[in-house]
Design an enzyme around this catalytic site. Structure first.
Site, PDB file in Angstrom:
ATOM      1  N   GLU A 106      49.470  17.201  23.941  1.00 18.00           N
ATOM      2  CA  GLU A 106      48.253  18.010  24.001  1.00 18.00           C
ATOM      3  C   GLU A 106      47.334  17.378  25.036  1.00 18.00           C
ATOM      4  O   GLU A 106      47.294  16.161  25.164  1.00 18.00           O
ATOM      5  CB  GLU A 106      47.513  18.053  22.660  1.00 18.00           C
ATOM      6  CG  GLU A 106      48.213  18.840  21.584  1.00 18.00           C
ATOM      7  CD  GLU A 106      48.953  17.978  20.579  1.00 18.00           C
ATOM      8  OE1 GLU A 106      49.588  18.555  19.682  1.00 18.00           O
ATOM      9  OE2 GLU A 106      48.917  16.737  20.699  1.00 18.00           O
ATOM     10  N   TYR A 118      51.038  17.042  34.567  1.00 14.65           N
ATOM     11  CA  TYR A 118      52.062  17.452  33.606  1.00 14.65           C
ATOM     12  C   TYR A 118      52.880  18.631  34.143  1.00 14.65           C
ATOM     13  O   TYR A 118      54.105  18.661  34.003  1.00 14.65           O
ATOM     14  CB  TYR A 118      51.440  17.794  32.254  1.00 14.65           C
ATOM     15  CG  TYR A 118      50.676  16.648  31.630  1.00 14.65           C
ATOM     16  CD1 TYR A 118      51.131  15.336  31.705  1.00 14.65           C
ATOM     17  CD2 TYR A 118      49.478  16.876  30.971  1.00 14.65           C
ATOM     18  CE1 TYR A 118      50.424  14.289  31.139  1.00 14.65           C
ATOM     19  CE2 TYR A 118      48.770  15.829  30.396  1.00 14.65           C
ATOM     20  CZ  TYR A 118      49.242  14.541  30.491  1.00 14.65           C
ATOM     21  OH  TYR A 118      48.549  13.511  29.931  1.00 14.65           O
TER      22      TYR A 118
END
Length: 149
Positions: A106, A118
């Site tokens: 997260e 990411y």
């Protein structure tokens, strides 16, 4: 990056790791949380040393074929030099060697630099956790990286 070494986190690293954690996160992990995690067999916690000094760390838990990345942080003055990428690549390499083929994490929806990192590592957004971060009441983006075995 020259002079960068990634290795498993050890108890002797916790003073520096906790300082970086406290500087980075609104609800930092405690020293005990890190120490307890290091003693578990299903964890991967890494530090990045730059010229012999800890520059950052990452860690998480592996459950069979999935791994959750719980922490990624780099000292403020050393960000945007590829340290977080190197840590994440080593985390994924270590997890894959232990049988993982799916990774999740997260990230704050406002953390655009981390989201770009990411995504560059093939993570994709799959949803939002509303008000995930207690102190700031900010949403978290849920990201996954999958591939076939």
């Amino acid at each position: 990056m020259d002079g960068l070494k990634i290795r498993r986190m050890e108890n002797r690293d916790l003073d520096v790791v906790c300082r970086i954690e406290e500087e980075t996160f609104s609800l930092p992990w405690s020293r005990k949380a890190f120490r307890d995690s290091l003693s578990l067999y299903h964890t991967i916690f890494l530090v990045a040393e730059l010229d012999g000094k800890i520059a950052g760390y990452c860690g998480g838990y592996q459950s069979l074929e999935e791994a959750e990345i719980t922490n990624v942080a780099v000292q403020k003055d050393l960000r945007r030099r590829g340290i977080a990428r190197a840590l994440l690549e080593e985390f994924i390499r270590a997890g894959t060697a232990q049988g993982a083929f799916a990774y999740t994490l997260e990230v704050r929806v406002s953390n655009k630099a981390a989201i770009r990192l990411y995504e560059s590592l093939d993570f994709q957004s799959v949803g939002i956790r509303k008000n995930f971060y207690d102190k700031t009441r900010e949403d978290a983006m849920i990201m996954w990286r999958h591939w076939q075995k």
